[in-house]
Enzyme design. Structure first.
Site, PDB file in Angstrom:
ATOM      1  CB  CYS A  78      35.817  37.624 -13.982  1.00  0.00           C
ATOM      2  SG  CYS A  78      37.068  38.175 -15.182  1.00  0.00           S
ATOM      3  CG  ASN A 165      29.462  40.397 -12.795  1.00  0.00           C
ATOM      4  OD1 ASN A 165      29.572  40.268 -11.589  1.00  0.00           O
ATOM      5  ND2 ASN A 165      30.429  40.039 -13.643  1.00  0.00           N
ATOM      6  CB  CYS A 225      33.559  42.217 -20.386  1.00  0.00           C
ATOM      7  SG  CYS A 225      32.515  41.824 -18.956  1.00  0.00           S
ATOM      8  CB  SER A 227      30.070  38.120 -17.414  1.00  0.00           C
ATOM      9  OG  SER A 227      30.502  39.436 -17.126  1.00  0.00           O
TER      10      SER A 227
END
Length: 290
Positions: A78, A165, A225, A227
């Site tokens: 994150c 991720n 976000c 990422s």
């Protein structure tokens, strides 16, 4: 006693990505998924991600960090949350360069002369089994996946990449005209993604500017976000549609993403904001059965 009961926390945000930071370096108790969900409830401290600091596991690092989505699941990375943590630990220690460990690996963070924090998110991963996907695709710049009728799909042919991720990026003309809250859950949980995925709509404005919206795995619609911004920038550069350093505009603000050529690492720079401090009441977890 739940690990978060009576635990102090700091509420922050990284360009609108709502972050709660808890310091468990002196009481390294395990946090359960039920606790994570309870802490994110309206009478707790609603957030997108909870960043839990634990004692270092690797010599030379400042802390080991576990990252939890508000649905109780864990995330490997994150970027916005890491900048929030870096800001707090920098204020605490006076250090402008910090190193943290997460389940996705070692991350370096530093404070620039402009006061903004940069996180080295490491190199992207492109192989189908690294993302991971449930079936083999030799070229992950565009995979066979679509929403809508076969002859007239609403969304199709996303680029996929792992930035700590799994991410899928759909290229569109306008990120705001799609019902991402409707398509996001379907795509996040599509069988092609055995570990689920973050779903991003991306519009390339120029070779130096991308606009995105993201449905975040385990958190839902988010203002930012980090990422996903990295994944979109890397995917666009990989398609030679942008330069390797771009501005990424998210609903909550802008990030600078630099896919560094000399070592393949992705650097993310942006603002963080302090909101408030608090303490989780034990009753919050009792009510949730945690």
């Amino acid at each position: 006693m739940p690990a978060l009961a009576n635990q102090s926390f700091v509420k922050m945000n990284g360009i609108g990505n709502e972050i709660v930071v808890v310091d468990l370096r002196n009481a390294a108790a395990k946090i359960t998924a039920d606790e994570v969900r309870a802490a994110a409830a309206p009478d707790g401290a609603p957030y997108d991600q909870l960043m839990a600091l634990y004692p270092p596991r690797t010599p030379g690092t400042d802390a080991f960090i576990r990252i939890y989505n508000n649905d109780g699941s864990e995330a490997g990375a994150c970027g916005n949350g890491m900048r929030c943590v870096a800001s707090l630990v920098s204020d605490e220690t006076g250090k402008n360069t910090l190193t943290f460990e997460t389940t996705a690996g070692i991350l370096n963070c530093w404070k620039g002369t402009d006061g903004l924090f940069t996180v080295d998110m490491g190199p992207p991963r492109f192989k189908w089994n690294e993302i991971p996907l449930s079936e083999e695709f030799r070229d992950t710049r565009a995979i066979e996946l679509q929403i809508g009728p076969i002859d007239k799909p609403v969304l199709h042919s996303p680029a996929v990449v792992n930035m700590g991720n799994p991410h899928a990026i759909f290229w569109v003309e306008d990120v705001d005209v799609y019902e991402l809250q409707k398509f996001g859950p379907l795509l996040e949980n599509h069988p092609i993604f055995p570990e689920r995925a973050n779903i991003t709509l991306a519009n390339i404005k120029s070779r130096d500017h991308i606009v995105i919206r993201t449905w975040e795995r385990g958190a839902g619609l988010t203002k930012a976000c980090g990422s996903a911004a990295c994944a979109a920038a890397v995917a666009a550069a990989r398609l030679k549609r942008t330069n390797r350093k771009v501005k990424v505009t998210l609903p909550g603000g802008d990030l600078t993403i630099d896919w560094r050529e000399r070592d393949d690492h992705v650097l993310m720079t942006g603002k963080v904001a302090f909101e408030f401090k608090g303490k989780f009441a034990p009753a919050l977890f009792a009510k949730a059965g945690a």
